[in-house]
Design a protein around this motif. Structure first.
Motif, PDB file in Angstrom:
ATOM      1  N   ASN A 202       0.810  -1.215   0.000  1.00 22.75           N
ATOM      2  CA  ASN A 202       0.000   0.000   0.000  1.00 22.75           C
ATOM      3  C   ASN A 202       0.846   1.270   0.000  1.00 22.75           C
ATOM      4  O   ASN A 202       0.397   2.316  -0.479  1.00 22.75           O
ATOM      5  CB  ASN A 202      -0.975  -0.014   1.178  1.00 22.75           C
ATOM      6  CG  ASN A 202      -2.213  -0.840   0.883  1.00 22.75           C
ATOM      7  OD1 ASN A 202      -3.186  -0.342   0.306  1.00 22.75           O
ATOM      8  ND2 ASN A 202      -2.184  -2.111   1.243  1.00 22.75           N
ATOM      9  N   ALA A 203       2.064   1.201   0.515  1.00 28.09           N
ATOM     10  CA  ALA A 203       2.963   2.353   0.447  1.00 28.09           C
ATOM     11  C   ALA A 203       3.407   2.601  -0.995  1.00 28.09           C
ATOM     12  O   ALA A 203       3.448   3.750  -1.460  1.00 28.09           O
ATOM     13  CB  ALA A 203       4.173   2.140   1.348  1.00 28.09           C
ATOM     14  N   VAL A 204       3.732   1.529  -1.711  1.00 26.90           N
ATOM     15  CA  VAL A 204       4.077   1.658  -3.129  1.00 26.90           C
ATOM     16  C   VAL A 204       2.860   2.182  -3.902  1.00 26.90           C
ATOM     17  O   VAL A 204       2.980   3.051  -4.780  1.00 26.90           O
ATOM     18  CB  VAL A 204       4.550   0.308  -3.711  1.00 26.90           C
ATOM     19  CG1 VAL A 204       4.781   0.414  -5.219  1.00 26.90           C
ATOM     20  CG2 VAL A 204       5.826  -0.150  -3.008  1.00 26.90           C
ATOM     21  N   ALA A 205       1.685   1.672  -3.555  1.00 30.40           N
ATOM     22  CA  ALA A 205       0.460   2.135  -4.207  1.00 30.40           C
ATOM     23  C   ALA A 205       0.228   3.621  -3.966  1.00 30.40           C
ATOM     24  O   ALA A 205      -0.218   4.348  -4.858  1.00 30.40           O
ATOM     25  CB  ALA A 205      -0.739   1.325  -3.710  1.00 30.40           C
ATOM     26  N   ALA A 206       0.528   4.095  -2.763  1.00 34.21           N
ATOM     27  CA  ALA A 206       0.353   5.519  -2.454  1.00 34.21           C
ATOM     28  C   ALA A 206       1.287   6.376  -3.295  1.00 34.21           C
ATOM     29  O   ALA A 206       0.902   7.448  -3.782  1.00 34.21           O
ATOM     30  CB  ALA A 206       0.604   5.763  -0.972  1.00 34.21           C
ATOM     31  N   ALA A 207       2.531   5.905  -3.487  1.00 33.93           N
ATOM     32  CA  ALA A 207       3.500   6.656  -4.296  1.00 33.93           C
ATOM     33  C   ALA A 207       3.055   6.742  -5.745  1.00 33.93           C
ATOM     34  O   ALA A 207       3.143   7.804  -6.376  1.00 33.93           O
ATOM     35  CB  ALA A 207       4.877   5.998  -4.203  1.00 33.93           C
ATOM     36  N   VAL A 208       2.541   5.648  -6.284  1.00 36.36           N
ATOM     37  CA  VAL A 208       2.064   5.645  -7.667  1.00 36.36           C
ATOM     38  C   VAL A 208       0.731   6.374  -7.772  1.00 36.36           C
ATOM     39  O   VAL A 208       0.496   7.158  -8.703  1.00 36.36           O
ATOM     40  CB  VAL A 208       1.926   4.203  -8.192  1.00 36.36           C
ATOM     41  CG1 VAL A 208       1.375   4.195  -9.613  1.00 36.36           C
ATOM     42  CG2 VAL A 208       3.274   3.494  -8.156  1.00 36.36           C
TER      43      VAL A 208
END
Length: 423
Positions: A202-208
């Motif tokens: 979800n952290a990677v998803a937030a960045a994208v």
């Protein structure tokens, strides 16, 4: 100093002065106020359309605001008038003369999803509740964004080719969330797995997600307990990746591109556009008259038929066989979102190649354009629109560390004796 530089500095100074003193502005579309400048921050409150707010500090895409006694950040699109389109918000407000969707939308927004839909299909909304309960690890998100910053680039999405569609789809967040929850419950019947990966994914998803055209939408990602290679980008920002799909991913850039693909489906309203094209629309004198005629005047069988169409017909392409054009568009914009964040867009080609070698006869990819076609189209697009740039990141080491932690957690759980407190 050149005249142009002096002029630019003067304009910048005026803007800073205006933001420091505060400017009263009108919110032109409903928006969620956040505790920080990003959709991954906690929601403070919902600010209705036509509200007057005081604005202050400005950050990319977000503006610090005060509304009544609430303080927080609003997306700058809150101050942009939405384009004309199919406005499903009327099913909540009872506005006259608004184009409304098919009865499926009306039934969903009337709250019947959690009763009739649940009873008919015996689905469990616990998975949707789990996704709704995800809260981003702000420190992890910011650490990832900091690492990406040196290779991030602003990509003008307006120059990327996209499908023409006569109407924009404008859907209130609360209505879209109801639809998303229903579809999550329908496709996630086996539940979620890999809880140790939730924070990282979800952290990677937030960045994208911060780079998508719907940067103000909170994307929530779950991993499906499913061996097939499946992925779902659903209304409301719900993203589901199967265990099988995640197993094909070998670094963070690949994960970012896969997430970007699913986010593109939500960001570009693919599901809702398909729903609009397949469902009937009609202009009602009063939206609530229509709702009453559906919910009050209709029989239980009629309501169940409406919901059956929502789950099995109108959204068939959303959760399985998307249109070829939607899929290719999601590939292009998905890698553009990832590249804009700072990831190597070529990572998506590696995932597709791996999927192609594995074979996809038994999973959702069988409905998509051939993987070979997708690779060829995407290769040409990355080159043509210069999405690769230079210095793009893969972050293979961080990805391997995260996966190793999941493996270690799984082994520890397997060794733990079953007993009181350890079930």
């Amino acid at each position: 100093m050149k005249h142009s530089e002096i002029l630019a500095a003067g304009i910048c100074g005026l803007l800073l002065a205006a933001s420091a003193t505060g400017e009263e502005r009108t919110v032109l579309r409903p928006a969620v106020m956040r505790s920080g400048p990003g959709a991954y921050y906690e929601a403070v409150t919902s600010v209705p359309e036509n509200s007057r707010v005081n604005t202050g500090e400005v950050k990319p895409a977000w503006i610090n605001t005060v509304w009544k006694t609430e303080k927080g950040w609003l997306p700058d699109k809150a101050f942009q008038k939405p384009k004309a389109g199919l406005d499903y918000g009327g099913v909540f407000e009872g506005e006259k003369g608004v184009v409304v969707s098919s009865v499926d939308i009306a039934a969903a927004t009337k709250g019947m999803i959690t009763t009739k839909f649940q009873d008919r299909y015996k689905v469990d909304f616990a998975v949707a509740d789990q996704l709704d309960g995800i809260r981003a690890n702000i420190e992890l998100v910011q650490a990832i964004m900091t690492d990406l910053q040196k290779s991030s680039q602003e990509i003008p999405y307006s120059r990327l080719p996209r499908q023409s569609f006569k109407n924009n789809v404008i859907l209130r967040p609360d209505a879209e969330t109801l639809l998303g929850r229903a579809l999550v419950a329908h496709v996630a019947t086996n539940g979620l797995s890999q809880p140790a990966l939730v924070a990282y994914v979800n952290a990677v998803a937030a960045a994208v997600g911060a780079k998508t055209e719907r940067y103000d939408l909170t994307y929530r990602v779950g991993v499906l307990r499913e061996a097939g290679i499946n992925g779902f980008g659903l209304p409301g920002g719900y993203v589901l990746l199967s265990d099988g799909l995640l197993a094909q991913v070998q670094d963070e850039a690949e994960l970012a591109c896969v997430l970007g693909h699913e986010m593109a489906h939500a960001s570009l309203f693919h599901g809702l556009r398909e729903f609009t094209k397949r469902g009937k629309q009609r202009r009602a004198d009063s939206v609530f008259d229509e709702l009453d005629s559906i919910s009050g005047g209709g029989s239980d069988d009629e309501i169940e038929a409406d919901l059956d169409r929502l789950a099995k017909t109108s959204y068939l392409k959303v959760i399985g066989g998307r249109a070829r054009e939607d899929e290719l568009e999601a590939d292009l914009f998905g890698v553009a979102f990832a590249a804009s964040a700072g990831y190597d867009p070529n990572a998506m080609l590696d995932v597709l190649q791996r999927v192609s070698e594995k074979g996809t006869e038994t999973d959702v990819f069988r409905h998509h354009p051939s993987v070979r076609d997708r690779i060829a189209v995407l290769q040409a697009a990355i080159k043509k629109y210069d999405l690769g740039g230079s210095g793009k990141q893969r972050f293979a080491d961080r990805f391997r560390m995260q996966m190793a932690a999941v493996t270690a957690t799984s082994r520890e759980q397997a060794r733990r004796p079953v007993g009181p407190g350890n079930e």
